[in-house]
Every structure is written in structure tokens, then in C-alpha cells.
Design a protein around this motif. Structure first.
Motif, PDB file in Angstrom:
ATOM      1  N   MET A 290     -31.862  -8.180   1.635  1.00  0.00           N
ATOM      2  CA  MET A 290     -32.263  -8.265   0.229  1.00  0.00           C
ATOM      3  C   MET A 290     -33.426  -9.226   0.037  1.00  0.00           C
ATOM      4  O   MET A 290     -34.368  -8.943  -0.711  1.00  0.00           O
ATOM      5  N   GLN A 291     -33.366 -10.373   0.730  1.00  0.00           N
ATOM      6  CA  GLN A 291     -34.418 -11.376   0.576  1.00  0.00           C
ATOM      7  C   GLN A 291     -35.764 -10.853   1.081  1.00  0.00           C
ATOM      8  O   GLN A 291     -36.802 -11.027   0.438  1.00  0.00           O
ATOM      9  N   VAL A 292     -35.748 -10.212   2.239  1.00  0.00           N
ATOM     10  CA  VAL A 292     -36.981  -9.642   2.784  1.00  0.00           C
ATOM     11  C   VAL A 292     -37.523  -8.571   1.849  1.00  0.00           C
ATOM     12  O   VAL A 292     -38.732  -8.520   1.560  1.00  0.00           O
ATOM     13  N   ASN A 293     -36.638  -7.725   1.333  1.00  0.00           N
ATOM     14  CA  ASN A 293     -37.086  -6.667   0.422  1.00  0.00           C
ATOM     15  C   ASN A 293     -37.618  -7.233  -0.882  1.00  0.00           C
ATOM     16  O   ASN A 293     -38.527  -6.646  -1.493  1.00  0.00           O
ATOM     17  N   ALA A 294     -37.081  -8.361  -1.326  1.00  0.00           N
ATOM     18  CA  ALA A 294     -37.605  -8.998  -2.531  1.00  0.00           C
ATOM     19  C   ALA A 294     -39.048  -9.454  -2.321  1.00  0.00           C
ATOM     20  O   ALA A 294     -39.900  -9.304  -3.209  1.00  0.00           O
ATOM     21  N   THR A 295     -39.331  -9.987  -1.131  1.00  0.00           N
ATOM     22  CA  THR A 295     -40.711 -10.382  -0.833  1.00  0.00           C
ATOM     23  C   THR A 295     -41.624  -9.170  -0.767  1.00  0.00           C
ATOM     24  O   THR A 295     -42.736  -9.180  -1.323  1.00  0.00           O
ATOM     25  N   LEU A 296     -41.193  -8.119  -0.082  1.00  0.00           N
ATOM     26  CA  LEU A 296     -42.020  -6.919   0.008  1.00  0.00           C
ATOM     27  C   LEU A 296     -42.245  -6.318  -1.371  1.00  0.00           C
ATOM     28  O   LEU A 296     -43.343  -5.819  -1.671  1.00  0.00           O
ATOM     29  N   GLN A 297     -41.245  -6.388  -2.221  1.00  0.00           N
ATOM     30  CA  GLN A 297     -41.394  -5.898  -3.590  1.00  0.00           C
ATOM     31  C   GLN A 297     -42.434  -6.711  -4.349  1.00  0.00           C
ATOM     32  O   GLN A 297     -43.262  -6.170  -5.090  1.00  0.00           O
ATOM     33  N   ARG A 298     -42.407  -8.037  -4.147  1.00  0.00           N
ATOM     34  CA  ARG A 298     -43.378  -8.906  -4.822  1.00  0.00           C
ATOM     35  C   ARG A 298     -44.804  -8.634  -4.355  1.00  0.00           C
ATOM     36  O   ARG A 298     -45.726  -8.490  -5.184  1.00  0.00           O
ATOM     37  N   ILE A 299     -45.011  -8.566  -3.027  1.00  0.00           N
ATOM     38  CA  ILE A 299     -46.383  -8.463  -2.538  1.00  0.00           C
ATOM     39  C   ILE A 299     -47.004  -7.100  -2.840  1.00  0.00           C
ATOM     40  O   ILE A 299     -48.223  -6.958  -2.840  1.00  0.00           O
ATOM     41  N   ARG A 300     -46.159  -6.100  -3.105  1.00  0.00           N
ATOM     42  CA  ARG A 300     -46.706  -4.807  -3.516  1.00  0.00           C
ATOM     43  C   ARG A 300     -47.347  -4.878  -4.896  1.00  0.00           C
ATOM     44  O   ARG A 300     -48.275  -4.133  -5.192  1.00  0.00           O
ATOM     45  N   THR A 301     -46.824  -5.757  -5.745  1.00  0.00           N
ATOM     46  CA  THR A 301     -47.247  -5.772  -7.148  1.00  0.00           C
ATOM     47  C   THR A 301     -48.209  -6.901  -7.495  1.00  0.00           C
ATOM     48  O   THR A 301     -48.934  -6.792  -8.487  1.00  0.00           O
ATOM     49  N   ASP A 302     -48.231  -7.981  -6.710  1.00  0.00           N
ATOM     50  CA  ASP A 302     -49.080  -9.122  -7.094  1.00  0.00           C
ATOM     51  C   ASP A 302     -50.420  -9.158  -6.367  1.00  0.00           C
ATOM     52  O   ASP A 302     -51.182 -10.116  -6.496  1.00  0.00           O
ATOM     53  N   GLY A 303     -50.726  -8.114  -5.587  1.00  0.00           N
ATOM     54  CA  GLY A 303     -52.014  -8.027  -4.898  1.00  0.00           C
ATOM     55  C   GLY A 303     -52.025  -8.607  -3.497  1.00  0.00           C
ATOM     56  O   GLY A 303     -53.024  -8.462  -2.773  1.00  0.00           O
ATOM     57  N   THR A 304     -50.927  -9.253  -3.075  1.00  0.00           N
ATOM     58  CA  THR A 304     -50.906  -9.886  -1.754  1.00  0.00           C
ATOM     59  C   THR A 304     -51.001  -8.852  -0.636  1.00  0.00           C
ATOM     60  O   THR A 304     -51.750  -9.034   0.334  1.00  0.00           O
ATOM     61  N   TRP A 305     -50.247  -7.758  -0.746  1.00  0.00           N
ATOM     62  CA  TRP A 305     -50.277  -6.736   0.308  1.00  0.00           C
ATOM     63  C   TRP A 305     -51.695  -6.197   0.465  1.00  0.00           C
ATOM     64  O   TRP A 305     -52.200  -6.077   1.597  1.00  0.00           O
ATOM     65  N   THR A 306     -52.345  -5.878  -0.632  1.00  0.00           N
ATOM     66  CA  THR A 306     -53.705  -5.322  -0.572  1.00  0.00           C
ATOM     67  C   THR A 306     -54.668  -6.324   0.048  1.00  0.00           C
ATOM     68  O   THR A 306     -55.523  -5.956   0.868  1.00  0.00           O
ATOM     69  N   ARG A 307     -54.540  -7.583  -0.312  1.00  0.00           N
ATOM     70  CA  ARG A 307     -55.426  -8.611   0.249  1.00  0.00           C
ATOM     71  C   ARG A 307     -55.249  -8.722   1.752  1.00  0.00           C
ATOM     72  O   ARG A 307     -56.240  -8.776   2.508  1.00  0.00           O
TER      73      ARG A 307
END
Length: 351
Positions: A290-307
Motif C-alpha cells: 500500500m505504501q509503495v502504491n501510494a507513492t506511485l499514485q502521488r508521482i503520477r499526478t504531481d509531475g514527478t514521474w514525468t520529470r
């Protein structure tokens, strides 16, 4: 370009496999080099073997049913989800150290860098408020599941493809990178598609699924090496005609040698996920998933994944869609538990 130049590049590759960062651009024109003086099979990489496929039966592409989804995050705080890790003060992450752009040792700093390494730091950021609270441990691709199940690491972020077969033993996060299986060849190669492989030798890393996938296209020979960088060295020496694996790994090899090119055609697609041990007696890992998925959920929406993607992968792989989270229902969770029992995996205890 000739083989002497590639031999020089091969030596450079061995000296600095872990050190090439990912932001160089390919030159528009490459110089001409003198003719080679070595034969095709001079000094194969250590441990490399060549297997003839000419007399073997054709193989159909291995199929694996659609993987089960992951576990949806709840509303708890990190110290409630992953109390043991939180009070330890660091998360232990299994990574590669020689996969350029994904997980590699930066020669300028001595630190680990790459897309997967940076994602691990984002997980630490959300647990501790500090992205440096990570202990990285090198994990060989063959030992990823073993490292998880023996508790040597908390999670693995090392090009681990989500498959139903692997879900018999471990949990996965939602996907963090979508990849395609492609070919890397020398820039002056006459290989332009998978149909050109009938008279060719193709290199794969030992114990990778790529060896089974490539058989469908009937190459003349298969070379197996200990590492993907050994495949690159072999191709620079004209000991193999192509390298076959997913394009995230191939882009890191291409960045090390501007005299290579990626074939646009792909054979199949898959997703990388964070590997996490399944819950077992004395070790409950649902909260960690759950904790790992919460981070992946965050970075999808706050621009971190794209960066991070643009920093490490976009200049060779081009634009990519952010992988979407896929969570399983209670019914699917029951199906997964039955699947594990059917495959001899009972709550983490081997039958």
C-alpha cells in the motif's frame, strides 16, 4: 564504422560500464575508421556461450495470462502501514548497479543513479520525509525473488516485469514503467526488423525471459552472457549481430555507444513493478505494498514521474504514457490466493 573502433568502445565499456550518464546526444555524422583485424569469435565475454538454433523445433511465443492487480492504498500514515521500516529509519531496496539510466554507479559521485534509483528515493521521501533514507543493495536479476523471500531487502526495483507466474511467489506494486521488447544493432547493420534474423546471432542475458521470446523469430544462433553490458561488448566486437530485450535496458546500452540504433519494431509489451515479498507467518507486507502504491499514485499526478522519465529515458525512448494503477477486488484477491496454493505457495511457505 569498423570493428577496431568498436573494439575500442568495448574496452571503454568494460572500464566504465557503471559510469555513463544519460544526457549525451548522438552525433549527426560518425567518422570512418580503419578495417578490423580480428575474427568474429575472438575473446568472447567471460561466461558467454553460443547455442545453435538451426536444428531446434520452432517455438511459439510464451504466453502468460493477464497479471492480477495490486493492493489499493488505504488512508493510514506511513508509520502505521510500515511501522518496522519506519522505526528502523531506512528502507532497504534491491537495485542494479550496472544498468545505465535505470540503476548504475555514477563515477563522478560514487553514488547510485538512474530512473529506478530515483523512484526508490521517492518512496523513502513519503515514508520518512527524507529521500536519502535508503539503503541500496545490489541484487542480481536471478536472485530478485530469493532476496525478497529471505528478507534481505524490503523491496526490489530492478527491471522486474509483472507477470502472473511471478505473482505466485511475490507481490507487485502497480506498474511504474511500460516497456517494449526490441532489438539493438550496430548503426550500419542490415537488420531492420525481426524478419532479418534468420541468418543472425542474437545476444541475451543469461536467465532472462528474452531467450524464450526471441526463438519465435528463428535466429541462427543465440548468445547468452552474464550481463547486458557483456552483450554490448560482444556486438562491438562483431561477435553477435543484435541484442534483444526491453527498450528501457537497450536505451541504456545505446547511450554507451552512439554507433548503435534501436529497431523501431517491437514484439511484445510489459510493465515493470516494484517487487515485494508476499505476506507470510511473522511478516505482514500488505501495508508495504500500500505504501509503495501510494507513492506511485502521488508521482503520477504531481509531475514527478514525468520529470524523472524525461531526465533518464525520454531522449532515446521518446514520449511515454504514465502507467496507470490497477488494483484487485476482493474476488480477485481470493483468486490470487487460490492461484498461489495451486502453484505450491501457501502463504509464503513452500509446500
Amino acid at each position: 564504422m569498423t570493428q577496431n573502433r568498436r573494439l575500442t568502445l568495448a574496452a571503454a565499456t568494460m572500464a566504465g560500464l557503471m559510469g555513463l550518464t544519460a544526457c549525451t546526444q548522438q552525433p549527426d555524422q560518425l567518422p570512418h575508421w580503419p578495417e578490423p583485424t580480428v575474427t568474429a569469435d575472438t575473446d568472447l565475454p567471460m561466461g558467454a556461450v553460443v547455442e545453435s538454433l538451426e536444428d531446434t523445433d520452432s517455438h511459439e511465443r510464451p504466453t502468460d495470462p493477464t497479471p492480477f492487480g495490486s493492493i489499493s492504498p488505504d488512508g493510514r500514515l506511513p508509520e502505521q502501514r510500515v511501522g518496522e521500516i519506519y522505526h528502523r529509519g531506512r528502507i532497504i531496496v534491491g537495485v542494479a548497479q550496472s544498468l545505465n539510466r535505470l540503476g548504475f554507479r555514477n563515477p563522478a559521485t560514487g553514488d547510485l543513479d538512474g530512473f529506478e534509483v530515483e523512484l526508490a528515493r521517492e518512496i523513502a521521501r513519503d515514508i520518512f520525509g527524507d529521500p536519502t533514507k535508503v539503503e541500496f543493495r545490489f541484487v542480481d536479476s536471478l536472485d530478485r525473488v530469493k532476496a525478497l523471500n529471505e528478507g534481505n531487502v524490503d523491496i526490489v526495483m530492478r527491471t522486474m516485469t509483472i507477470t502472473r507466474h511471478r505473482q505466485a511467489e511475490v507481490e507487485f506494486s502497480t506498474p511504474y514503467l511500460h516497456v517494449k521488447n526490441r532489438l539493438l544493432v550496430l548503426e550500419d547493420s542490415d537488420i531492420n526488423s525481426f524478419t532479418d534474423l534468420r541468418t543472425k546471432r542474437v545476444c541475451v542475458a543469461r536467465n532472462s525471459t528474452s531467450a524464450d521470446l526471441i526463438r519465435e523469430y528463428g535466429p541462427r544462433e543465440l548468445m547468452r552472457t552474464n550481463t547486458w553490458t557483456d552483450c554490448l561488448m560482444a556486438m562491438q566486437r562483431h561477435q553477435t549481430d543484435a541484442i534483444f530485450t526491453d527498450d528501457a535496458i537497450l536505451s541504456g546500452l545505446q547511450a554507451q555507444d552512439p554507433y548503435t540504433r534501436l529497431i523501431r519494431e517491437s514484439t511484445s509489451e510489459s510493465d515493470y513493478g516494484v517487487g515485494i515479498a508476499s505476506s507470510r507467518k511473522g511478516r505482514e507486507t500488505t501495508g508495504l505494498v500500500m505504501q509503495v502504491n501510494a507513492t506511485l499514485q502521488r508521482i503520477r499526478t504531481d509531475g514527478t514521474w514525468t520529470r524523472l522519465y524525461n531526465t533518464w529515458l525520454a531522449d532515446y525512448l521518446g514520449a511515454s504514457q504514465i502507467p496507470r494503477g490497477s488494483y484487485r477486488t476482493e474476488i480477485e484477491d481470493t483468486e490470487l490466493q487460490e492461484f498461489r496454493k495451486h502453484h505450491g505457495y501457501n502463504g509464503g511457505e513452500s509446500s
